[in-house]
Enzyme design. Structure first.
Site, PDB file in Angstrom:
ATOM      1  CG  ASP A   1      -2.000   1.065   1.148  1.00 14.05           C
ATOM      2  OD1 ASP A   1      -2.981   0.828   0.417  1.00 14.05           O
ATOM      3  OD2 ASP A   1      -1.873   2.119   1.781  1.00 14.05           O
TER       4      ASP A   1
ATOM      5  CB  CYS B   1      -2.865   0.861  -2.911  1.00 12.70           C
ATOM      6  SG  CYS B   1      -3.043   2.523  -3.515  1.00 12.70           S
TER       7      CYS B   1
ATOM      8  CB  THR C   1      -4.029   4.936  -5.912  1.00 13.49           C
ATOM      9  OG1 THR C   1      -4.986   5.607  -5.085  1.00 13.49           O
ATOM     10  CG2 THR C   1      -3.370   5.924  -6.832  1.00 13.49           C
TER      11      THR C   1
ATOM     12  CB  CYS D   1      -9.070   5.479  -0.802  1.00 13.03           C
ATOM     13  SG  CYS D   1      -7.540   5.952   0.042  1.00 13.03           S
ATOM     14  CB  THR D   2      -6.535   0.781   1.574  1.00  9.56           C
ATOM     15  OG1 THR D   2      -5.509   1.539   0.972  1.00  9.56           O
ATOM     16  CG2 THR D   2      -6.815  -0.464   0.838  1.00  9.56           C
ATOM     17  CG  HIS D   3      -4.988   5.799   3.588  1.00  3.74           C
ATOM     18  ND1 HIS D   3      -4.389   5.169   2.522  1.00  3.74           N
ATOM     19  CD2 HIS D   3      -3.973   6.260   4.370  1.00  3.74           C
ATOM     20  CE1 HIS D   3      -3.078   5.255   2.647  1.00  3.74           C
ATOM     21  NE2 HIS D   3      -2.796   5.907   3.759  1.00  3.74           N
TER      22      HIS D   3
END
Ligand code: DGL
Length: 265
Positions: free
Chosen positions: A12, A75, A77, A186-188
């Site tokens: 990530d 991720c 992106t 988005c993994t965040h």
């Protein structure tokens, strides 16, 4: 040579992919997991394709030296730029976009919001895939240029973060009030799922980490690469701050027996 005793690699742009580590850890208790997060260069979501590609190659090179059997890209992106990386390495690379989008298809969702980084939204990867399978689906995508970076700062209750979440989700629902499901693409973002839920209790926020973990398990089963015994270990490498890794792990509930190390790529 790839065999079942090799580790699962997870990568990530920063701490976001820990959401995928959490689900893999639960689903595959015997597996060894090696995580690399490039926090020093986060966010990637405002960079161009070439920059993202070069930074990601550094992470794949690192994982290649760890003898992994599969790379689970956490991720979105990176996953949205992924086709260019396939077949360069000994291990298979599995992106997170298709598993997340398939959740929408499999659950017959006809109105869907996609909330992601600027890069991911600009590629149109969710929109195009969903439309290719379900042409009548209504897809509304919105991006944030700052939310991943705000979460990466480690203050999970900041006012700036809450305001960004509120305004972007309201943009989606005001365009299309029928939307009751939104992919946190988005993994965040699932790190602060509690904030999303508190602001929008009637929206179902989809966390792609579950779908990615299921996809990795299926891949290992189908390729006779599943590790079926022994206690799995978790090794976490970051180019950034190890305290942040601990904070995020505590926040999302990853067992605290992980080895955490700062490295340079
Ligand atoms: N974690 C990344 C994702 O899933 C975004 C964070 C960034 O912009 O680096 O898209």
């Amino acid at each position: 040579m790839t065999d079942s005793n090799n580790s699962i690699g997870v990568l990530d742009t920063g701490v976001g992919g820990l959401t995928v580590v959490k689900e893999l850890r639960k689903l595959l208790p015997y597996e060894n997991i090696i995580y690399i997060g490039d926090s020093i260069n986060c966010p990637y979501g405002n960079k161009n394709k070439n920059e993202i590609k070069n930074l990601t190659l550094n992470m794949f090179d690192f994982l290649q030296n760890q003898n992994i059997k599969v790379a689970a890209v956490a991720c979105n992106t990176i996953s949205s730029a992924l086709e260019e990386f396939n077949d360069i390495y000994d291990f298979k690379i599995k992106g997170i976009v298709i598993p997340a989008a398939n959740y929408v298809i499999n659950n017959n969702i006809k109105n869907i919001g996609v909330f992601a980084t600027s890069f991911t939204v600009n590629t149109g990867c969710y929109h195009d895939y969903l439309k290719s399978i379900s042409p009548n689906i209504n897809v509304i995508s919105k991006s944030s240029a700052c939310l991943a970076a705000l979460i990466e700062q480690g203050d999970f209750s900041s006012q700036a973060m809450k305001e960004e979440i509120k305004s972007k989700i309201e943009e989606i629902t005001s365009i299309s009030p029928d939307i009751k499901d939104i992919i946190l693409a988005c993994t965040h973002y699932p790190i602060v799922l509690d904030v999303f839920k508190a602001c929008f209790p009637n929206i179902n926020f989809i966390n792609p980490a579950f779908e990615q973990a299921i996809t990795i398990k299926k891949f290992l089963q189908e390729n006779n690469l599943l590790k079926n015994s022994g206690q799995g270990t978790t090794s976490i490498y970051t180019t950034g701050n190890t305290e942040l890794i601990k904070n995020v792990s505590n926040k999302i509930g990853i067992q605290n027996d992980s080895k955490i190390k700062k490295i340079q790529l």
